[in-house]
Design an enzyme around this catalytic site. Structure first.
Site, PDB file in Angstrom:
ATOM      1  N   HIS A  38     -62.344  44.494   1.282  1.00 16.67           N
ATOM      2  CA  HIS A  38     -63.251  43.907   2.272  1.00 16.67           C
ATOM      3  C   HIS A  38     -63.425  44.867   3.456  1.00 16.67           C
ATOM      4  O   HIS A  38     -64.533  45.053   3.959  1.00 16.67           O
ATOM      5  CB  HIS A  38     -62.689  42.581   2.800  1.00 16.67           C
ATOM      6  CG  HIS A  38     -62.517  41.508   1.764  1.00 16.67           C
ATOM      7  ND1 HIS A  38     -61.286  41.072   1.338  1.00 16.67           N
ATOM      8  CD2 HIS A  38     -63.423  40.772   1.075  1.00 16.67           C
ATOM      9  CE1 HIS A  38     -61.442  40.111   0.439  1.00 16.67           C
ATOM     10  NE2 HIS A  38     -62.724  39.908   0.251  1.00 16.67           N
ATOM     11  N   GLN A  62     -68.579  27.474  -6.664  1.00 19.45           N
ATOM     12  CA  GLN A  62     -68.483  28.563  -7.637  1.00 19.45           C
ATOM     13  C   GLN A  62     -67.164  28.543  -8.416  1.00 19.45           C
ATOM     14  O   GLN A  62     -66.921  29.411  -9.246  1.00 19.45           O
ATOM     15  CB  GLN A  62     -68.702  29.922  -6.965  1.00 19.45           C
ATOM     16  CG  GLN A  62     -67.564  30.392  -6.080  1.00 19.45           C
ATOM     17  CD  GLN A  62     -67.942  31.656  -5.336  1.00 19.45           C
ATOM     18  OE1 GLN A  62     -68.791  31.648  -4.456  1.00 19.45           O
ATOM     19  NE2 GLN A  62     -67.334  32.775  -5.695  1.00 19.45           N
ATOM     20  N   GLU A 149     -68.856  46.644  -5.707  1.00 18.46           N
ATOM     21  CA  GLU A 149     -69.101  46.881  -7.136  1.00 18.46           C
ATOM     22  C   GLU A 149     -67.994  46.300  -8.002  1.00 18.46           C
ATOM     23  O   GLU A 149     -68.129  46.211  -9.208  1.00 18.46           O
ATOM     24  CB  GLU A 149     -69.228  48.388  -7.400  1.00 18.46           C
ATOM     25  CG  GLU A 149     -70.539  48.960  -6.918  1.00 18.46           C
ATOM     26  CD  GLU A 149     -70.663  50.446  -7.183  1.00 18.46           C
ATOM     27  OE1 GLU A 149     -69.661  51.083  -7.544  1.00 18.46           O
ATOM     28  OE2 GLU A 149     -71.781  50.964  -6.998  1.00 18.46           O
ATOM     29  N   LYS A 150     -66.877  45.924  -7.383  1.00 21.70           N
ATOM     30  CA  LYS A 150     -65.817  45.279  -8.162  1.00 21.70           C
ATOM     31  C   LYS A 150     -66.377  44.052  -8.884  1.00 21.70           C
ATOM     32  O   LYS A 150     -66.021  43.769 -10.016  1.00 21.70           O
ATOM     33  CB  LYS A 150     -64.672  44.893  -7.239  1.00 21.70           C
ATOM     34  CG  LYS A 150     -63.873  43.800  -7.827  1.00 21.70           C
ATOM     35  CD  LYS A 150     -62.438  43.827  -7.527  1.00 21.70           C
ATOM     36  CE  LYS A 150     -61.765  42.697  -8.238  1.00 21.70           C
ATOM     37  NZ  LYS A 150     -62.345  41.397  -7.865  1.00 21.70           N
TER      38      LYS A 150
HETATM   39  P1  AMP Z   1     -64.647  37.847  -2.057  1.00 24.57           P
HETATM   40  O1  AMP Z   1     -63.975  37.530  -0.756  1.00 24.57           O
HETATM   41  O2  AMP Z   1     -63.703  38.086  -3.191  1.00 24.57           O
HETATM   42  O3  AMP Z   1     -65.755  36.879  -2.388  1.00 24.57           O
HETATM   43  O4  AMP Z   1     -65.362  39.256  -1.848  1.00 24.57           O
HETATM   44  C1  AMP Z   1     -66.258  39.494  -0.798  1.00 24.57           C
HETATM   45  C2  AMP Z   1     -66.933  40.817  -1.037  1.00 24.57           C
HETATM   46  O5  AMP Z   1     -65.944  41.862  -1.084  1.00 24.57           O
HETATM   47  C3  AMP Z   1     -67.671  40.869  -2.391  1.00 24.57           C
HETATM   48  O6  AMP Z   1     -68.900  41.581  -2.216  1.00 24.57           O
HETATM   49  C4  AMP Z   1     -66.724  41.634  -3.264  1.00 24.57           C
HETATM   50  O7  AMP Z   1     -67.351  42.322  -4.322  1.00 24.57           O
HETATM   51  C5  AMP Z   1     -66.109  42.602  -2.269  1.00 24.57           C
HETATM   52  N1  AMP Z   1     -64.812  43.095  -2.771  1.00 24.57           N
HETATM   53  C6  AMP Z   1     -63.742  42.360  -3.168  1.00 24.57           C
HETATM   54  N2  AMP Z   1     -62.745  43.161  -3.613  1.00 24.57           N
HETATM   55  C7  AMP Z   1     -63.202  44.431  -3.513  1.00 24.57           C
HETATM   56  C8  AMP Z   1     -62.662  45.721  -3.823  1.00 24.57           C
HETATM   57  N3  AMP Z   1     -61.441  45.862  -4.335  1.00 24.57           N
HETATM   58  N4  AMP Z   1     -63.410  46.809  -3.584  1.00 24.57           N
HETATM   59  C9  AMP Z   1     -64.669  46.696  -3.058  1.00 24.57           C
HETATM   60  N5  AMP Z   1     -65.233  45.509  -2.749  1.00 24.57           N
HETATM   61  C10 AMP Z   1     -64.523  44.397  -2.962  1.00 24.57           C
END
Ligand code: AMP
Length: 254
Positions: A38, A62, A149-150
């Site tokens: 993040h 979701q 991109e993860k």
């Molecule tokens: P989340 O809180 O998991 O919904 O993620 C929020 C944003 O952070 C989303 O766009 C994810 O793709 C991104 N994200 C989560 N983990 C990673 C990572 N390891 N590397 C890059 N972006 C990430």
């Protein structure tokens, strides 16, 4: 100081009174339990925009598995500290009633890409993702929004709704951030036991091996994962596996 905004009305009033325009506004939607993945999105956003908004909202629509939602990690104090350190201007922190005044009777539904890969195993997941992202982009109105991109399938679907519904936000992809040993950072990694964390390390290693998807699936199952899928799409190899009860996703460029 990072200012906390809890309602759409409050945000709109602030934009009016402070003359905040979309053009100068970058946005990163998250579900909290923030980590260095993040942080990399936030740093990029802060460097490219005059003002940055981060949202924290664990989006119930979701989660196809109620247990997964219940166990989703919450680390608000730590998250807020990170946002302040990274000089984020605003934290949008709404509750369910605020974002879903319709109680999810209206949804954004995609009928093609959302059915394959993760969509084939998590019924309704992408309806929830696309609906909440649409709500967030329509209420915050950022000029740019940053996605990792993860979650490659999610990124592609979000690019898709922006195009399909003429949303005025540029979607920017950011590379996957990994732990030193190669495991992609994820909020769910906090739920791994030490043994599962050790097992998890095999996932990125095998995903990029010079083998077929079937061979990789076989090897992953042999070392102890339950595998949802290993498939190639859009010049990438993507996969989803379970280490114990924790679902991990990852992808590599071919
Ligand atoms: P989340 O809180 O998991 O919904 O993620 C929020 C944003 O952070 C989303 O766009 C994810 O793709 C991104 N994200 C989560 N983990 C990673 C990572 N390891 N590397 C890059 N972006 C990430």
């Amino acid at each position: 100081m990072t200012q906390i905004i809890k309602t759409v009305k409050e945000w709109r009033e602030l934009c009016d009174s402070e003359n905040i325009s979309s053009k100068e506004l970058g946005f990163i939607p998250t579900m909290g339990a923030l980590h260095k993945g993040h942080a990399s999105l936030i740093k990029k956003c802060v460097s490219e925009n005059r003002r940055t908004v981060v949202s924290i909202f664990v989006n119930p629509t979701q989660f196809n598995d109620p247990n997964d939602l219940k166990k989703y990690p919450k680390t608000f104090e730590q998250d807020f500290k990170m946002l302040e350190e990274l000089k984020v201007d605003y934290l949008f922190f709404p509750n369910y009633e605020e974002l879903y005044p319709d109680n999810f009777t209206y949804k954004v539904h995609e009928n093609s890409l959302s059915k394959i890969l993760c969509g084939a195993y998590r019924s309704g997941h992408f309806d929830g993702v696309l609906t909440v992202v649409m709500k967030l982009l329509n209420s915050i109105k950022p000029g740019r929004a940053y996605f990792g991109e993860k979650d490659y399938q999610q990124y592609k679907l979000i690019k898709g709704i922006v195009e399909a519904f003429f949303l005025q936000t540029e979607i920017i992809a950011c590379p996957t951030v990994r732990d030193e040993d190669g495991l992609a950072l994820s909020s769910r990694n906090l739920l791994l036991s030490p043994e599962e964390r050790k097992l998890a390390l095999n996932f990125p290693g095998l995903l990029k091996a010079n083998k077929t998807c079937d061979e990789i699936k076989f090897e992953l199952e042999k070392v102890g994962f339950k595998v949802d899928y290993i498939e190639e799409y859009d010049g990438r190899r993507l996969g989803a596996v379970y280490a114990g009860k924790v679902r991990l996703i990852d992808n590599v460029k071919l």
